[in-house]
Write a protein that holds these residues in place. Structure first.
Motif, short mmCIF file in Angstrom:
data_model
loop_
_atom_site.label_atom_id
_atom_site.label_comp_id
_atom_site.label_asym_id
_atom_site.label_seq_id
_atom_site.Cartn_x
_atom_site.Cartn_y
_atom_site.Cartn_z
N ILE A 13 -9.64 3.30 1.83
CA ILE A 13 -8.76 2.52 0.97
C ILE A 13 -9.41 2.24 -0.38
O ILE A 13 -10.63 2.04 -0.46
CB ILE A 13 -8.35 1.20 1.67
CG1 ILE A 13 -7.21 0.49 0.93
CG2 ILE A 13 -9.56 0.29 1.86
CD1 ILE A 13 -6.56 -0.62 1.75
N THR A 14 -8.59 2.26 -1.42
CA THR A 14 -9.03 1.91 -2.77
C THR A 14 -7.98 0.99 -3.39
O THR A 14 -6.86 0.89 -2.89
CB THR A 14 -9.17 3.16 -3.66
OG1 THR A 14 -7.87 3.73 -3.88
CG2 THR A 14 -10.12 4.18 -3.05
N PRO A 15 -8.32 0.35 -4.51
CA PRO A 15 -7.28 -0.39 -5.24
C PRO A 15 -6.20 0.55 -5.76
O PRO A 15 -6.40 1.77 -5.86
CB PRO A 15 -8.07 -1.02 -6.41
CG PRO A 15 -9.49 -1.04 -5.97
CD PRO A 15 -9.66 0.18 -5.11
N PHE A 44 -2.79 -1.32 -3.05
CA PHE A 44 -3.79 -0.43 -2.49
C PHE A 44 -3.26 1.00 -2.40
O PHE A 44 -2.05 1.22 -2.30
CB PHE A 44 -4.17 -0.87 -1.07
CG PHE A 44 -4.76 -2.25 -0.97
CD1 PHE A 44 -6.04 -2.52 -1.41
CD2 PHE A 44 -4.01 -3.30 -0.42
CE1 PHE A 44 -6.58 -3.79 -1.30
CE2 PHE A 44 -4.54 -4.56 -0.31
CZ PHE A 44 -5.83 -4.82 -0.75
N HIS A 65 -6.20 -5.00 6.02
CA HIS A 65 -6.22 -5.56 4.66
C HIS A 65 -4.98 -6.43 4.40
O HIS A 65 -4.62 -6.69 3.26
CB HIS A 65 -6.30 -4.43 3.63
CG HIS A 65 -7.67 -3.81 3.54
ND1 HIS A 65 -8.16 -2.93 4.48
CD2 HIS A 65 -8.67 -3.99 2.62
CE1 HIS A 65 -9.39 -2.57 4.14
NE2 HIS A 65 -9.73 -3.20 3.03
N ALA A 83 0.84 -1.20 0.00
CA ALA A 83 0.00 0.00 0.00
C ALA A 83 0.88 1.25 0.00
O ALA A 83 1.97 1.25 0.56
CB ALA A 83 -0.92 0.01 1.22
N CYS A 133 -1.78 -6.09 4.70
CA CYS A 133 -0.60 -5.55 4.02
C CYS A 133 0.64 -5.81 4.88
O CYS A 133 0.60 -5.63 6.10
CB CYS A 133 -0.75 -4.04 3.82
SG CYS A 133 -2.09 -3.55 2.71
#
Length: 328
Positions: free
Chosen positions: A62-64, A72, A106, A17, A108
């Motif tokens: 959060i987004t892709p 992310f 997520h 990320a 990470c």
């Protein structure tokens, strides 16, 4: 997991990320925000952010990562700096803490931050990096994730501070590279050496294999003894040393493995060793601090002054373009 300062383009960071210094509307802006939108794909990122907006200052979503190397993008809205007395520090801490929590949720294993609010939002860089360091350090005490803080302006980290002045004085007094030729000639004269080949032979440091052949016990045994004698836990030591858990396990197991010099120094800092104790630990691994190395002189300064916060030491090393302590 370790924390590192890096000079890089955050859009090129190959981490799980990256963090976007966003505005509360999550719209494409300038600076880091604009660069991230462009690298990810403006249309894709705008569409992903739309249902998540607006956010409050200090919040994170959060987004892709879309076309970015990162999986992310975590968007957080930093505070605008007014006078430092309007809750800016608390809000900036929330930016880092909430972003880190979201990354862990997520799954990470790595994350990269810009220096949030230090651009057009006006947060003084020296204060901004202190907030980032302390918040990330507290988080890493409880979580396993590799964190990078991506910076561009290294000169601003120390300029004008009392620490910078003190370190500059120490370097001027102890750093010997600029006097290397004089020092070598004096050494040759004192030892009664008559030719260059002999002098080079004497001044050359022994290699690791030669040094290790004279050690009394393996480095791993010495480390274990020091950890016990200092009343510390192994987890405490490798976290304070800014060392990855897997690397520490490799060092701790022994089997003839010799860690790098900067890793041994990081362990010495984490153990809060005196200069003599640090020299002894380095000797066990076949190394020594040298006044012909500006990095070593800086490290010696912190040990002599009993300043054992490795992330602060790394800030100074970073500002002098020196390798950081710990491991990735």
């Amino acid at each position: 997991m370790p924390f590192f300062l890096i000079r890089n383009d955050i859009t090129k960071m190959e981490t799980d990320a990256i963090v976007n210094a966003a505005n509360t509307a999550l719209l494409m802006g300038g600076g880091v925000c604009g660069a991230i939108f462009k690298a990810a794909g403006v249309h894709e990122m705008t569409e992903a952010c739309f249902p998540l907006s607006p956010i409050k200052t200090g919040e994170a979503v959060i987004t892709p990562g879309f076309a970015l190397p990162a999986r992310f993008v975590i968007h957080t809205a930093g505070p605008v700096y007014h006078n430092g007395k309007s809750g800016e520090r608390d809000l900036l801490q929330l930016c880092y803490h909430n972003s880190l929590l979201l990354a862990v949720e997520h799954h990470c294993s790595s994350i990269a931050f810009p220096l949030i609010s230090s651009g057009i939002f006006g947060y003084p860089k020296q204060e901004a990096i202190e907030v980032a360091r302390s918040t990330i350090e507290d988080f890493l005490a409880e979580h396993e994730i590799t964190v990078s803080l991506v910076l561009f302006d290294k000169e601003s980290l120390l300029a004008g501070t009392k620490l910078h002045t003190s370190i500059e004085h120490y370097i001027d007094e102890h750093y010997l590279r600029k006097h290397k030729e004089v020092r070598e000639l004096l050494t040759i004269e004192a030892m009664g050496l008559g030719n260059i080949e002999e002098s080079q032979s004497v001044l050359h440091e022994p290699n690791i294999e030669q040094a290790l052949s004279h050690l009394d016990e393996p480095f791993s045994d010495s480390l274990r003894t020091l950890i016990q004698s200092k009343g510390k836990t192994e987890v405490e030591v490798y976290k304070k040393a800014n060392i990855d858990r897997k690397l520490f396990s490799k060092i701790r197991t022994g089997g003839g493995y010799v860690p790098s010099k900067r890793t041994v120094i990081a362990l010495a800092i984490a153990l809060e060793l005196t200069l003599e104790e640090a020299d002894n630990l380095l000797e066990k691994a076949g190394y020594a601090l040298s006044h012909s190395s500006i990095s070593d002189v800086i490290i010696e300064y912190f040990i002599v002054h009993k300043h054992y916060k490795i992330l602060e030491i790394n800030e100074v090393l970073f500002s002098y373009d020196q390798p950081l302590l710990g491991s990735q």
